[in-house]
Write a protein that holds these residues in place. Structure first.
Motif, mmCIF file in Angstrom:
data_model
loop_
_atom_site.group_PDB
_atom_site.id
_atom_site.type_symbol
_atom_site.label_atom_id
_atom_site.label_comp_id
_atom_site.label_asym_id
_atom_site.label_seq_id
_atom_site.Cartn_x
_atom_site.Cartn_y
_atom_site.Cartn_z
ATOM 1 N N ILE A 155 0.854 -1.183 0.000
ATOM 2 C CA ILE A 155 0.000 0.000 0.000
ATOM 3 C C ILE A 155 0.886 1.227 0.000
ATOM 4 C CG2 ILE A 155 -1.697 1.307 1.321
ATOM 5 C CD1 ILE A 155 -2.771 -1.224 0.018
ATOM 6 N N ASN A 156 0.669 2.136 -0.930
ATOM 7 C CA ASN A 156 1.511 3.316 -1.024
ATOM 8 C C ASN A 156 0.778 4.638 -0.851
ATOM 9 O OD1 ASN A 156 4.303 2.366 -1.556
ATOM 10 N ND2 ASN A 156 3.315 1.341 -3.278
ATOM 11 N N ALA A 157 -0.524 4.582 -0.687
ATOM 12 C CA ALA A 157 -1.279 5.804 -0.422
ATOM 13 C C ALA A 157 -2.483 5.448 0.436
ATOM 14 C CB ALA A 157 -1.726 6.466 -1.709
ATOM 15 N N VAL A 200 -10.531 14.508 3.477
ATOM 16 C CA VAL A 200 -10.133 15.037 4.768
ATOM 17 C C VAL A 200 -8.610 15.178 4.789
ATOM 18 C CG1 VAL A 200 -10.151 14.713 7.251
ATOM 19 C CG2 VAL A 200 -12.106 13.970 5.887
ATOM 20 N N ALA A 201 -7.935 14.060 4.562
ATOM 21 C CA ALA A 201 -6.468 14.072 4.540
ATOM 22 C C ALA A 201 -5.975 12.815 3.852
ATOM 23 C CB ALA A 201 -5.898 14.153 5.946
ATOM 24 N N ALA A 202 -4.787 12.911 3.277
ATOM 25 C CA ALA A 202 -4.196 11.780 2.578
ATOM 26 C C ALA A 202 -2.693 11.789 2.773
ATOM 27 C CB ALA A 202 -4.532 11.841 1.087
ATOM 28 N N ILE A 203 -2.106 10.599 2.669
ATOM 29 C CA ILE A 203 -0.665 10.487 2.867
ATOM 30 C C ILE A 203 -0.133 9.316 2.052
ATOM 31 C CG2 ILE A 203 -0.887 8.976 4.908
ATOM 32 C CD1 ILE A 203 1.464 10.628 6.128
ATOM 33 N N ASP A 226 5.575 9.849 2.657
ATOM 34 C CA ASP A 226 5.259 10.928 3.592
ATOM 35 C C ASP A 226 4.778 12.220 2.945
ATOM 36 O OD1 ASP A 226 7.674 10.011 6.136
ATOM 37 O OD2 ASP A 226 5.513 9.649 6.010
ATOM 38 N N THR A 227 4.417 12.171 1.684
ATOM 39 C CA THR A 227 3.746 13.322 1.093
ATOM 40 C C THR A 227 2.301 13.317 1.576
ATOM 41 O OG1 THR A 227 5.134 13.227 -0.875
ATOM 42 C CG2 THR A 227 3.061 14.443 -1.041
ATOM 43 N N SER A 228 1.797 14.469 1.972
ATOM 44 C CA SER A 228 0.432 14.519 2.500
ATOM 45 C C SER A 228 -0.292 15.737 1.960
ATOM 46 C CB SER A 228 0.453 14.561 4.027
ATOM 47 O OG SER A 228 1.097 15.726 4.501
ATOM 48 N N LYS A 229 -1.591 15.681 2.055
ATOM 49 C CA LYS A 229 -2.410 16.842 1.738
ATOM 50 C C LYS A 229 -3.675 16.789 2.569
ATOM 51 C CE LYS A 229 -5.037 15.274 -2.331
ATOM 52 N NZ LYS A 229 -5.369 15.611 -3.747
ATOM 53 N N TYR A 246 -2.489 1.314 -4.289
ATOM 54 C CA TYR A 246 -1.189 0.704 -4.556
ATOM 55 C C TYR A 246 -0.183 1.722 -5.078
ATOM 56 C CZ TYR A 246 -3.651 -3.763 -4.262
ATOM 57 O OH TYR A 246 -4.390 -4.840 -3.845
ATOM 58 N N ASP A 247 -0.668 2.734 -5.781
ATOM 59 C CA ASP A 247 0.228 3.735 -6.340
ATOM 60 C C ASP A 247 0.498 4.840 -5.325
ATOM 61 O OD1 ASP A 247 -1.497 3.489 -9.509
ATOM 62 O OD2 ASP A 247 0.216 2.349 -8.738
ATOM 63 N N GLU A 248 1.663 5.455 -5.444
ATOM 64 C CA GLU A 248 1.991 6.568 -4.570
ATOM 65 C C GLU A 248 1.361 7.827 -5.168
ATOM 66 O OE1 GLU A 248 6.009 6.346 -3.334
ATOM 67 O OE2 GLU A 248 5.936 8.184 -2.157
ATOM 68 N N ASP A 249 0.045 7.855 -5.114
ATOM 69 C CA ASP A 249 -0.748 8.894 -5.757
ATOM 70 C C ASP A 249 -1.841 9.319 -4.790
ATOM 71 O OD1 ASP A 249 -2.523 10.384 -7.288
ATOM 72 O OD2 ASP A 249 -2.292 9.128 -9.067
ATOM 73 N N LEU A 250 -1.839 10.574 -4.427
ATOM 74 C CA LEU A 250 -2.785 11.065 -3.425
ATOM 75 C C LEU A 250 -4.214 11.179 -3.946
ATOM 76 C CD1 LEU A 250 -0.563 13.791 -1.775
ATOM 77 C CD2 LEU A 250 -1.354 11.679 -0.713
ATOM 78 N N ASP A 251 -4.415 10.931 -5.224
ATOM 79 C CA ASP A 251 -5.759 11.064 -5.796
ATOM 80 C C ASP A 251 -6.310 9.753 -6.348
ATOM 81 O OD1 ASP A 251 -4.486 14.130 -7.000
ATOM 82 O OD2 ASP A 251 -5.958 13.890 -5.388
ATOM 83 N N LYS A 252 -5.667 8.654 -6.041
ATOM 84 C CA LYS A 252 -6.101 7.373 -6.612
ATOM 85 C C LYS A 252 -6.140 6.309 -5.528
ATOM 86 C CE LYS A 252 -4.806 4.047 -10.218
ATOM 87 N NZ LYS A 252 -4.479 2.916 -9.358
ATOM 88 N N TYR A 253 -7.325 5.710 -5.348
ATOM 89 C CA TYR A 253 -7.496 4.705 -4.298
ATOM 90 C C TYR A 253 -8.207 3.495 -4.866
ATOM 91 C CZ TYR A 253 -5.980 8.646 -1.701
ATOM 92 O OH TYR A 253 -5.234 9.711 -1.274
ATOM 93 N N ASP A 254 -7.743 2.337 -4.469
ATOM 94 C CA ASP A 254 -8.231 1.089 -5.028
ATOM 95 C C ASP A 254 -9.245 0.377 -4.134
ATOM 96 O OD1 ASP A 254 -4.919 1.100 -5.823
ATOM 97 O OD2 ASP A 254 -6.395 0.963 -7.438
ATOM 98 N N TYR A 255 -9.177 0.624 -2.863
ATOM 99 C CA TYR A 255 -10.078 -0.037 -1.917
ATOM 100 C C TYR A 255 -10.580 0.974 -0.882
ATOM 101 C CZ TYR A 255 -8.233 -4.363 -3.827
ATOM 102 O OH TYR A 255 -7.877 -5.387 -4.674
#
Length: 119
Positions: A31-33, A48-51, A55-58, A99-108
């Protein structure tokens, strides 16, 4: 396949604090994001928040200055410390992981944990 366990929601008075946790179990890819989104009745789901694992967060605008996101990569666990809670923070809070280190993409997505802010 990924399983998510969310915890930490509940009833809190205005001005109070809560800490949400989300643990991801995966038997294959890392898991990368990770992120928390929330949705209140009649409103759209909002960040709300993502990381990321790097350790990149928003933060969403409503969370800035009051909420803090953190993680323990070794446990695939993400935490959301919420301080100075307001009635507008009441919502279902949902954990998303990707799985990707992408703050805007979530798989589950998790099933959600309810936060109620009331006196």
């Amino acid at each position: 396949q990924v399983q998510l366990v969310e915890s930490g929601g509940g009833l809190v008075q205005p001005g109070g604090s809560l800490r949400l946790s989300c643990t991801a179990s995966t038997d294959r890819f890392a898991i990368n994001a990770m992120a928390w989104y929330r949705q209140a009745p009649g409103k759209e789901r909002e960040l709300v928040a993502a990381i990321t694992s790097g350790d990149t967060s928003k933060y969403g605008d409503s969370a800035k200055g009051r909420f803090s996101i953190s993680k323990d990569n070794s446990k695939n666990t993400m935490y959301l410390q919420m301080n100075n809670l307001k009635s507008d923070d009441a919502a279902g809070y949902y954990c998303g992981v990707g799985y990707d280190e992408d703050l805007d993409k979530y798989d589950y997505w998790g099933q959600g944990t309810q936060v109620t802010v009331s006196s």
